[in-house]
Design an enzyme around this catalytic site. Structure first.
Site, PDB file in Angstrom:
ATOM      1  N   LYS A 178       0.880  -1.197  -0.058  1.00 40.92           N
ATOM      2  CA  LYS A 178      -0.058   0.104   0.081  1.00 40.92           C
ATOM      3  C   LYS A 178       0.934   1.401  -0.065  1.00 40.92           C
ATOM      4  CE  LYS A 178      -4.212  -1.824   2.062  1.00 40.92           C
ATOM      5  NZ  LYS A 178      -5.257  -1.689   3.065  1.00 40.92           N
ATOM      6  N   ASP A 189      -5.160  -2.187   8.345  1.00 36.88           N
ATOM      7  CA  ASP A 189      -4.566  -0.824   8.305  1.00 36.88           C
ATOM      8  C   ASP A 189      -4.520  -0.352   9.793  1.00 36.88           C
ATOM      9  OD1 ASP A 189      -4.396  -0.985   5.804  1.00 36.88           O
ATOM     10  OD2 ASP A 189      -5.635   0.947   5.281  1.00 36.88           O
ATOM     11  N   VAL A 224      -4.971 -10.924   2.089  1.00 37.79           N
ATOM     12  CA  VAL A 224      -6.152 -11.754   2.659  1.00 37.79           C
ATOM     13  C   VAL A 224      -7.262 -12.194   1.487  1.00 37.79           C
ATOM     14  CG1 VAL A 224      -7.935 -11.845   4.208  1.00 37.79           C
ATOM     15  CG2 VAL A 224      -5.895 -10.457   4.871  1.00 37.79           C
ATOM     16  N   ASP A 241      -9.933   4.713  12.082  1.00 39.09           N
ATOM     17  CA  ASP A 241     -10.725   4.821  10.750  1.00 39.09           C
ATOM     18  C   ASP A 241     -11.414   3.441  10.868  1.00 39.09           C
ATOM     19  OD1 ASP A 241     -11.576   6.066   8.796  1.00 39.09           O
ATOM     20  OD2 ASP A 241      -9.801   5.619   7.304  1.00 39.09           O
ATOM     21  N   ASN A 246     -12.292  -1.186   5.782  1.00 39.59           N
ATOM     22  CA  ASN A 246     -11.230  -1.682   6.514  1.00 39.59           C
ATOM     23  C   ASN A 246     -11.492  -2.837   7.145  1.00 39.59           C
ATOM     24  OD1 ASN A 246      -9.343   0.534   5.685  1.00 39.59           O
ATOM     25  ND2 ASN A 246      -9.973   1.625   7.510  1.00 39.59           N
ATOM     26  N   LYS A 301     -14.091   1.366   9.593  1.00 40.14           N
ATOM     27  CA  LYS A 301     -15.315   1.388   8.543  1.00 40.14           C
ATOM     28  C   LYS A 301     -15.073   0.156   7.775  1.00 40.14           C
ATOM     29  CE  LYS A 301     -11.858   3.609   5.653  1.00 40.14           C
ATOM     30  NZ  LYS A 301     -11.591   4.893   4.799  1.00 40.14           N
ATOM     31  N   PRO A 302     -16.378  -0.043   7.107  1.00 38.45           N
ATOM     32  CA  PRO A 302     -16.415  -1.166   6.251  1.00 38.45           C
ATOM     33  C   PRO A 302     -15.368  -1.548   5.311  1.00 38.45           C
ATOM     34  CG  PRO A 302     -18.528  -0.186   6.482  1.00 38.45           C
ATOM     35  CD  PRO A 302     -17.475   0.517   6.991  1.00 38.45           C
TER      36      PRO A 302
END
Length: 214
Positions: free
Chosen positions: A4, A113, A54, A96, A101, A98-99
């Protein structure tokens, strides 16, 4: 592995050496519901980090198919709570949740993350980017639909409670198919987290057990 690379607008004004040091804290997290950070570095001045690949789908793509069955929601939330509890016990806040992540792999939810937002925030050497603009980018201090009130207010002393609030926003969306505050501009969404109450889950989905809706 997955590599990333930080987008240039986030990498600008970062101390790369400090970013890499901060990543080491995240790399120490070893728990079944956390995708570990393996390494960090930079290429042509752009910081990057690596994580294991993953196999599975993101929770975002799962939510896009509509509200999840109650049993599946509870399973996902339990997995995420385990990841957060483990990280929080070690002083690491995600910032952070959220869906996007969260990945679903083999029926298990795993968080990606971890520690990245903190690393970016800690490595900033200039004040050229305001917290508000970074919020819109959705990496440094949170993403508007799931951001805690203290993050929305720009409070630098964010602790584990911010993750718990974001987990609640995520749970709301898993159950109802929509985030707590929908159809607003990013700025209005941030204000809503500070000043408004979302519509009760029970009004949006009748089959949610009262305790879970609460």
């Amino acid at each position: 592995v997955v590599i990333k690379v930080l987008p240039p607008e986030l990498a600008q004004g970062l101390s790369i050496s400090r970013f890499e040091r901060e990543i080491q804290t995240a790399a120490a997290l070893q728990q079944a519901n956390i995708v570990p950070v393996l390494s960090a570095g930079d290429t042509n001045g752009l910081p990057y980090y690596t994580m294991p690949f993953v196999e599975g789908e993101s929770l975002r793509s799962r939510v896009a198919q509509g509200p999840l069955p109650i049993g599946e929601v509870i399973g996902v939330l339990r997995d995420l709570a385990k990841a957060l509890a483990y990280a929080h016990e070690r002083g690491v806040v995600h910032r952070d949740i959220k869906p996007d992540n969260v990945l679903i792999s083999g029926g298990t939810a795993v968080v990606t993350d971890f520690g990245i937002a903190k690393a970016i925030s800690a490595a900033r050497t200039t004040a050229s980017d305001s917290d508000a603009s970074l919020t819109q980018v959705g990496t440094s201090v949170g993403t508007p639909s799931y951001i805690s009130p203290e993050q929305a207010a720009g409070d630098p002393n964010v602790d584990q409670r911010a993750d718990i609030y974001s987990l609640g926003c995520l749970a709301y969306e898993l159950l109802s198919g929509r985030p707590p505050f929908q159809g607003l501009t990013p700025q209005r969404t941030l204000a809503a987290h500070l000043t408004e109450k979302p519509k009760p889950i029970s009004e949006l989905r009748a089959d949610v057990p009262p305790a879970l809706a609460a």
